[in-house]
Design a protein around this motif. Structure first.
Motif, mmCIF file in Angstrom:
data_model
loop_
_atom_site.group_PDB
_atom_site.id
_atom_site.type_symbol
_atom_site.label_atom_id
_atom_site.label_comp_id
_atom_site.label_asym_id
_atom_site.label_seq_id
_atom_site.Cartn_x
_atom_site.Cartn_y
_atom_site.Cartn_z
ATOM 1 N N GLN A 65 -38.767 -6.502 15.644
ATOM 2 C CA GLN A 65 -38.642 -8.008 15.910
ATOM 3 C C GLN A 65 -37.987 -8.038 17.433
ATOM 4 O O GLN A 65 -38.305 -8.895 18.115
ATOM 5 C CB GLN A 65 -38.244 -8.947 14.997
ATOM 6 C CG GLN A 65 -39.015 -8.977 13.880
ATOM 7 C CD GLN A 65 -40.489 -9.865 13.870
ATOM 8 O OE1 GLN A 65 -40.545 -9.986 15.083
ATOM 9 N NE2 GLN A 65 -40.804 -10.339 12.784
ATOM 10 N N ALA B 246 -42.040 -14.975 13.427
ATOM 11 C CA ALA B 246 -41.598 -14.550 14.627
ATOM 12 C C ALA B 246 -42.224 -13.499 15.389
ATOM 13 O O ALA B 246 -42.296 -13.410 16.590
ATOM 14 C CB ALA B 246 -40.248 -13.786 13.971
ATOM 15 N N ARG C 31 -35.656 -18.289 14.701
ATOM 16 C CA ARG C 31 -35.368 -16.906 15.426
ATOM 17 C C ARG C 31 -33.874 -16.540 15.055
ATOM 18 O O ARG C 31 -33.451 -15.523 14.736
ATOM 19 C CB ARG C 31 -35.536 -16.838 16.893
ATOM 20 C CG ARG C 31 -37.209 -17.099 17.249
ATOM 21 C CD ARG C 31 -37.190 -16.635 18.618
ATOM 22 N NE ARG C 31 -38.552 -16.733 19.019
ATOM 23 C CZ ARG C 31 -39.678 -15.999 18.700
ATOM 24 N NH1 ARG C 31 -39.373 -14.764 18.207
ATOM 25 N NH2 ARG C 31 -40.865 -16.208 18.984
ATOM 26 N N ARG D 192 -32.583 -13.470 12.585
ATOM 27 C CA ARG D 192 -31.627 -12.141 12.971
ATOM 28 C C ARG D 192 -30.237 -11.991 12.249
ATOM 29 O O ARG D 192 -29.689 -10.981 12.371
ATOM 30 C CB ARG D 192 -30.912 -12.933 14.533
ATOM 31 C CG ARG D 192 -31.914 -12.816 15.726
ATOM 32 C CD ARG D 192 -31.297 -12.897 16.849
ATOM 33 N NE ARG D 192 -30.609 -14.097 17.413
ATOM 34 C CZ ARG D 192 -31.290 -15.288 17.774
ATOM 35 N NH1 ARG D 192 -32.642 -14.883 18.426
ATOM 36 N NH2 ARG D 192 -30.958 -16.497 18.024
#
Length: 825
Positions: free
Chosen positions: A115, A376, A420, A424
């Protein structure tokens, strides 16, 4: 020096298939390798792929313990310390360097790398191990890597390795060839050892104590009957601990093996010793791991699989029977190094009824993290990705709804900047949200501690998460893995104050509430049960006093078993109302409610936190349309009989019903269901004054019904369905429309000379005549008056003229004058 030279003396069955595998990779760039468990796939395939050219070979494993063990074994075979040519990276632990050529990682680690940078710089190949397990992350990773090969990196080599015969399915997804390695596993004898009659393997609470006694007894039997170490398969940590305790006092060393153990304890379980050993394990030992010295497997035949109640948002693990494929894979552990024996704790006849394969995780698991990964990646619905199975639409919709609540996706399902940031954080999206939003409230360190507590599934004594936090801080069970997770999460947490204004218990509750706002619970008035924001009732287990009496709870773990009205709280922490309102702010609503309750209209302005009512005040002037809806519901519940039906209203309704059934539109349907559905239309403005059944009884139902009459057709009502009919005697007799056919009950003497039966509704329906005796009892029922005069009347006259001599009984009723009373003498 090429890997093939360094590993030249390692003779494993898969070596025979390596030339075909490397040829397939040179040709199509992708391959699927099918080889049975124990054939050496994990050890020899990654070096063979590395010999094809420069760049790192990344090998995925479904579990952290397997990644570490595989890296350690390969490093020892090439004679180098971990972190040089061979390394690993798992959540919270990494041993690799710039010199690493083969790196073992968990699927989650590689997903995050992908990603961040789909090009995967420096990576020449990815080897996906154990794809047949159909873990959710593994399915998604395979699909994303296929997308990368098709659109970004056609030079990226892919290998999918499977231990089951579903290899062709993965080959179709990868547009690859299948390389089969039959392998040379040693013979494994199967011994079926069913439990005694009446012993259930599991119930709604999980494996039964009696069955765990049985498993322990089979382990002792195996120790007595066979040589070598024993590997025992059980579904979960609690069962591992239970059977290990039951084996106390045996001659063999007993080792536990599961993902929550410290790495040192895991290593001891995977290292052969001088004494005979029993390794009691969860599913972590099913694949990838070699437990040296094992010649005997004892399989309890149970597995843990995720299940989610998408309507209530409750996810968890359930105990199920192992599949036949899973049982074969477990049995294969006994034949990796020499001939062995597999004891199965069920009957041979039962084996044939096991499912062929386990359910793919995508079909049964919570899909929130999966849906965030899709968003994502830029494919919110997964369309166009090479997924082995599509995600179930209801589960994906529920996941996207959860992500929308977290602010992680927009209305179109596209990932937001907040999404996002959540992605993470190396944990479930709900926990990531709790870390990001909780750090400013309780402090980054404490937020990370609580999130790690939930992520590592540290058991809470008495269900009290505050006590669990204090326990792991002191070095209790699960603390090594927890500490490593905390250190990693702190790096993802935003800066914030320490949050010292909150006690540890409230800090834990605040973070749990942020992770699971739908599970914030308030105690029900006058009781010990709770109602959660999501609408599910919940209770604390009996005897658990740590949290008893708390007004508000943030619930981390809850399950609801079949037949139970309320869910059972497994772990929680206390919070106050202010923290609850902050954590579940998106669920705060203030609505005007107009409902029918206990025979009256109740109008309130209600403040709620989801399903939890916080406050309510009487609404003085509710909107008329809302009142109408409430009355309609009241009429549906209690029936139209609550209205004041006068005789005139009933008669009009019956006439209208007759015309609707006979002529249809525009005459209205006045059946109960239709009237209840159109209550606002026919009861009209009177509804606004209704507050209960007393007000309903003041309504003029006759006038209300007249509002339904269709104009101009209503001008012919008395013609089409007259309320009364004139008979030959001059009387006007009421027509009864309550029956299927209109009925006219009239004394026979008043109908003399009436040759034709009257017909209604423009001649469509004849009246059913009930001809009465002088005592007003029916002597004949007919819709054909002419036939009655000709055939029925002579018998009636014969029977009744002696009984009623003062009344007229002429021989010729056609010409006789009609009379109302007795005849004149």
């Amino acid at each position: 020096m090429p890997w093939s030279e360094r590993l030249g003396e390692v003779d494993l069955p898969v070596r025979a298939g390596l030339p075909a595998l490397t040829d397939a990779l040179r040709g199509r760039g992708a391959a699927v390798l099918w080889a049975p468990p124990g054939s050496g796939k994990t050890t020899l395939v990654p070096p063979a792929v590395a010999d094809l050219g420069p760049g790192r070979v990344v090998v995925t494993q479904p579990r952290r313990i397997a990644a570490r063990a595989a890296a350690r074994r390969l490093a020892s075979l090439v004679g180098q310390p971990l972190g040089e040519s061979v390394g690993y990276a798992v959540r919270g632990d990494r041993r690799s360097s710039a010199a690493t050529r083969v790196e073992f990682v968990t699927t989650g680690v590689l997903l995050r790398r992908l990603q961040r940078d789909p090009d995967l710089p420096g990576v020449a190949a990815v080897v996906l191990d154990e794809v047949h397990e159909r873990a959710l992350d593994a399915d998604l990773l395979l699909a994303l890597l296929v997308d990368v090969r098709e659109n970004l990196r056609d030079d990226l080599r892919l290998v999918a390795m499977s231990a089951t015969l579903e290899a062709q399915r993965f080959a179709d997804l990868l547009a690859a060839d299948v390389v089969e390695v039959p392998g040379a596993l040693h013979r494994v004898e199967t011994v079926y050892a069913a439990p005694p009659p009446g012993v259930l393997p599991y119930d709604e609470r999980g494996p039964t104590p009696a069955f765990l006694d049985h498993v322990a007894a089979i382990v002792r039997r195996a120790l007595a009957e066979r040589d070598g170490d024993v590997l025992v398969f059980l579904p979960g940590v609690a069962e591992v601990d239970g059977v290990a305790r039951r084996l106390g006092g045996s001659d063999a060393e007993v080792h536990r093996l599961h993902g929550r153990l410290p790495a040192a304890d895991q290593d001891r379980a995977l290292t052969a010793g001088d004494r005979r050993r029993v390794v009691v394990s969860t599913a972590v030992a099913e694949s990838s791991l070699t437990v040296p010295g094992v010649r005997v497997v004892v399989d309890a035949g149970l597995s843990r699989e995720p299940r989610t109640d998408h309507r209530r948002g409750l996810a968890g693990l359930v105990t199920v029977r192992v599949s036949r494929a899973g049982a074969e894979q477990r049995a294969g552990r006994a034949g990796r190094e020499a001939p062995g024996t597999a004891y199965r704790c069920w009957g041979e006849a039962e084996h044939a009824h096991l499912a062929a394969h386990p359910e793919p995780e995508i079909a049964v698991a919570d899909l929130t993290g999966f849906a965030l990964e899709l968003a994502a990646w830029g494919s919110p619905d997964g369309r166009g990705l090479a997924l082995p199975d599509p995600p179930p639409a209801p589960a994906l919709a529920a996941a996207r709804s959860t992500l929308a609540d977290l602010g992680a996706v927009d209305d179109a399902g596209a990932v937001t900047e907040r999404g996002r940031a959540i992605a993470r954080v190396p944990t479930d999206p709900r926990l990531a949200r709790a870390l990001l939003d909780g750090a400013p409230v309780v402090g980054p360190r404490r937020a990370a501690e609580v999130v790690a507590l939930l992520a590592e599934d540290v058991r809470a004594p008495g269900g009290d998460l505050g006590a669990a936090l204090r326990q792991v801080r002191r070095g209790g069970s699960g603390s090594p893995a927890w500490k490593a997770a905390v250190d990693q999460l702190v790096r993802s947490a935003p800066p914030g104050e320490p949050g010292e204004r909150l006690t540890d218990d409230l800090a834990v509750g605040a973070v749990v509430a942020l992770a699971h706002p739908d599970r914030i619970a308030r105690r029900r008035p006058g009781g010990s049960s709770y109602l959660m924001v999501g609408g599910t009732g919940a209770v604390l287990p009996r005897g658990e006093a740590a949290l008893a009496g708390a007004e508000w709870l943030a619930v981390a773990d809850v399950d609801r078993r079949p037949g139970q009205r309320d869910a059972t709280i497994r772990s929680a922490a206390p919070i106050d109302e202010g923290l609850a309102l902050e954590a579940a702010a998106a669920r705060w609503t203030e609505d005007d409610e107009v409902t029918w309750s206990s025979g009256r209209v109740v109008a309130r302005r209600v403040t709620r936190l989801g399903a939890i009512e916080l406050a309510a005040a009487t609404l003085a002037e509710p909107p008329a349309e809302r009142v109408g809806a409430a009355v309609r519901e009241g009429l549906r519940q209690e029936g139209l009989a609550v209205l004041p039906w006068t005789d005139a209203a009933r008669a009009l309704r019956a006439r209208m019903d007759f015309l609707y059934r006979t002529l249809g539109a525009p005459w209205p349907d006045v059946a109960d269901e239709a009237l209840a559905a159109s209550v606002e239309t026919w009861l009209g403005p009177e509804l606004a004054r209704v507050r209960g059944t007393r007000d309903l009884r003041r309504i003029d139902v006759l006038a209300a019904l007249r509002r339904l009459l269709p104009w101009p057709e209503a001008g012919r009502l008395d013609e089409l369905a007259p309320e009364r009919l004139a008979v030959p005697s001059g009387s006007a007799v009421r027509v009864d429309y309550d029956a299927e056919q209109p009925v006219l009950a009239v004394r026979l003497q008043e109908t003399f000379g009436w040759a034709e039966t009257p017909r209604l509704a423009d001649g469509r329906v004849p009246v059913l005549l009930h001809l009465l005796s002088p005592a007003r009892r029916p002597v004949a029922v007919t819709a054909d008056l002419a036939s009655f005069w000709a055939q029925g009347y002579p018998q009636v006259r014969s029977e009744l003229r002696g009984r009623y001599p003062k009344h007229a009984w002429p021989e010729d009723p056609w010409t006789a004058p009609p009379t109302r009373g007795v005849r004149r003498v």
